[in-house]
Design a protein around this motif. Structure first.
Motif, PDB file in Angstrom:
ATOM      1  N   ALA A 109       3.289  -0.186  -7.453  1.00  0.00           N
ATOM      2  CA  ALA A 109       3.299  -1.569  -6.952  1.00  0.00           C
ATOM      3  C   ALA A 109       3.121  -2.549  -8.103  1.00  0.00           C
ATOM      4  O   ALA A 109       2.639  -2.185  -9.174  1.00  0.00           O
ATOM      5  CB  ALA A 109       2.192  -1.760  -5.915  1.00  0.00           C
ATOM      6  N   ASN A 146       0.245  -5.369   2.617  1.00  0.00           N
ATOM      7  CA  ASN A 146       0.318  -5.185   1.169  1.00  0.00           C
ATOM      8  C   ASN A 146      -0.797  -5.910   0.422  1.00  0.00           C
ATOM      9  O   ASN A 146      -0.765  -5.993  -0.807  1.00  0.00           O
ATOM     10  CB  ASN A 146       1.678  -5.666   0.647  1.00  0.00           C
ATOM     11  CG  ASN A 146       2.822  -4.821   1.157  1.00  0.00           C
ATOM     12  OD1 ASN A 146       2.635  -3.656   1.511  1.00  0.00           O
ATOM     13  ND2 ASN A 146       4.014  -5.406   1.219  1.00  0.00           N
ATOM     14  N   ASP A 148       3.479  -6.316  -4.106  1.00  0.00           N
ATOM     15  CA  ASP A 148       4.807  -6.288  -3.494  1.00  0.00           C
ATOM     16  C   ASP A 148       4.945  -5.129  -2.518  1.00  0.00           C
ATOM     17  O   ASP A 148       5.828  -5.147  -1.639  1.00  0.00           O
ATOM     18  CB  ASP A 148       5.903  -6.240  -4.572  1.00  0.00           C
ATOM     19  CG  ASP A 148       5.840  -4.978  -5.431  1.00  0.00           C
ATOM     20  OD1 ASP A 148       4.791  -4.289  -5.407  1.00  0.00           O
ATOM     21  OD2 ASP A 148       6.826  -4.686  -6.121  1.00  0.00           O
ATOM     22  N   LYS A 149       4.086  -4.116  -2.648  1.00  0.00           N
ATOM     23  CA  LYS A 149       4.034  -3.008  -1.704  1.00  0.00           C
ATOM     24  C   LYS A 149       2.697  -2.311  -1.869  1.00  0.00           C
ATOM     25  O   LYS A 149       1.968  -2.575  -2.831  1.00  0.00           O
ATOM     26  CB  LYS A 149       5.185  -2.032  -1.944  1.00  0.00           C
ATOM     27  CG  LYS A 149       5.162  -1.362  -3.314  1.00  0.00           C
ATOM     28  CD  LYS A 149       6.340  -0.421  -3.497  1.00  0.00           C
ATOM     29  CE  LYS A 149       6.299   0.254  -4.855  1.00  0.00           C
ATOM     30  NZ  LYS A 149       7.437   1.214  -5.032  1.00  0.00           N
ATOM     31  N   LEU A 150       2.378  -1.442  -0.952  1.00  0.00           N
ATOM     32  CA  LEU A 150       1.122  -0.723  -1.034  1.00  0.00           C
ATOM     33  C   LEU A 150       1.248   0.419  -2.056  1.00  0.00           C
ATOM     34  O   LEU A 150       2.255   1.130  -2.059  1.00  0.00           O
ATOM     35  CB  LEU A 150       0.759  -0.146   0.340  1.00  0.00           C
ATOM     36  CG  LEU A 150      -0.731   0.141   0.619  1.00  0.00           C
ATOM     37  CD1 LEU A 150      -1.547  -1.115   0.533  1.00  0.00           C
ATOM     38  CD2 LEU A 150      -0.879   0.759   2.006  1.00  0.00           C
TER      39      LEU A 150
END
Length: 428
Positions: A379, A356, A422-424
């Motif tokens: 994200a 990430n 926090d995420k891709l």
């Protein structure tokens, strides 16, 4: 990538390496002209391309003279372990050595010809490939083998007796695959177009000089690749045996944005692949830019050097390699082990990512308000840091992030922004 022969799972390890070294080295280094291509002969792969257009007339060497150069190829200062140790210090994760180029000279102890480095007529008199593979294994360096299918020295090549040449070709590849232990990567160089009709040098439609239709039968490629998979099940193989295998190979250019299909660009550090007496090398900034662009596009980058006949790397090449190494020491973590994207490569640069964490490589900072705006794709940023200097500020606006860097803080080579999310992002 579609593959009849079962792509090896080691392709992920190969892509993690990202930065490799090519070594074009054989008796052509005695005279400092280009490897193989300076040998004056009719080249079957280019029936409509006059010899004077293949290389400069100044560098055309009569075949009988070229074929005698191995008698002066001594490799007297070649220390494979020292060379591989230097390559590791320069930041390379894998190496290719030319075991046989188009001129047919063998840098290994083959049983099938006396035109080889272990011949009693060659002052080197030892198996340079054996020394190389042993050093790579001792120092945990990725081990690559370059082998050319074309052989302009072999009397049966592209004649009515070509079937005998195919037997020779398969037997030599068996020697390399079964006598030298585990090989990580195999680099074919068949000169003809691949099965899609692409020419490797340009990546475009094959030019008229390479007019032949893709022909796997020229090497009995299907049978050959199946045998190689049996001999070396974990070995990654390129696409230059006409049939697609594990990765494709743009040459003398960086490939496009293609993170879905494994690829590797190769490029010379100077004007030719082999050693030259009057080499003009490219700058370290240019080469670093290519490393970055390749990684952002989803590919590996391989830089080529050419040792002299004694086995020494020219000092002007070493200087550039040391400069690149200093940059890789500082910022290699944004290249090694990453994948291209998620942002496509664009005029401003591109991005790599590891999990990430996105590394935004801004090669040319936008002049409009010194601001780069990127989509977050759902994200949320946890931290945003400029790795290459100071002065970065950022602002999140809805699903966009604005990165601001004053012109006075611009790093002309590469501004690297680390964004931990926090995420891709999921981009449309």
């Amino acid at each position: 990538m579609p593959n009849t022969f079962g792509a090896t799972p080691q392709i992920d390890k190969f892509l993690d390496w990202r930065y490799g070294l090519f070594v074009h080295w054989n008796p052509s280094s005695v005279i400092g002209h280009e490897i193989s291509w300076s040998r004056e002969n009719d080249k079957p792969e280019q029936p409509h391309k006059p010899r004077a257009h293949t290389v400069s007339p100044r560098t055309c060497i009569p075949a009988e003279l070229y074929d005698s150069l191995y008698r002066y190829f001594d490799a007297s200062h070649w220390d494979a372990r020292d060379f591989v140790a230097k390559a590791k210090a320069w930041g390379f994760r894998y190496i290719y050595l030319t075991t046989k180029h188009h001129d047919g000279f063998c840098n290994f102890d083959t049983d099938l010809t006396d035109y080889k480095v272990t011949s009693s007529s060659c002052p080197a008199g030892r198996d340079l490939t054996r020394e190389y593979v042993d050093a790579c294994r001792e120092l945990d360096m990725g081990l690559g083998i370059y082998y050319s299918q074309p052989d302009w020295h072999h009397p049966d090549y592209r004649t009515e007796n070509h079937d005998r040449y195919i037997q020779y070709l398969h037997a030599q590849i068996e020697e390399l695959c079964t006598r030298y232990g585990k090989i990580d990567v195999w680099w074919f160089d068949g000169l003809t177009a691949n099965e899609k009709g692409d020419n490797h040098v340009t990546g475009l439609a094959t030019p008229a000089a390479y007019h032949e239709e893709p022909n796997p039968g020229l090497w009995d490629a299907e049978a050959l690749l199946k045998k190689m998979r049996a001999w070396q099940p974990d070995m990654v193989i390129n696409d230059r045996c006409v049939l697609q295998a594990d990765f494709y190979t743009p040459e003398q250019r960086v490939g496009g944005f293609d993170p879905e299909n494994p690829w590797e660009s190769s490029m010379t550090i100077g004007g030719q692949w082999a050693y030259s007496f009057d080499e003009v090398v490219k700058s370290s900034d240019e080469m670093i830019g290519h490393v970055v662009d390749a990684a952002c596009g989803g590919g590996n980058f391989v830089l080529n050097v050419g040792p002299d006949r004694h086995g020494l790397i020219p000092p002007e090449q070493e200087r550039v390699l040391n400069q690149i190494a200093a940059w890789m020491d500082a910022y290699g973590h944004t290249i090694y082990g990453t994948r291209g994207g998620p942002y496509p490569r664009w005029r401003w640069g591109g991005a790599t990512h590891d999990g990430n964490t996105i590394y935004v490589h801004v090669r040319r900072w936008p002049e409009l308000q010194d601001r780069l705006t990127l989509p977050l794709g759902g994200a949320r940023p946890q931290s945003v840091t400029l790795l290459t200097g100071e002065g970065l500020t950022y602002e999140v606006e809805g699903d966009l992030i604005h990165l601001d860097l004053g012109l006075q803080n611009d790093n002309a080579l590469d501004n690297i922004v680390e964004m931990k999310l926090d995420k891709l992002p999921v981009l449309q």
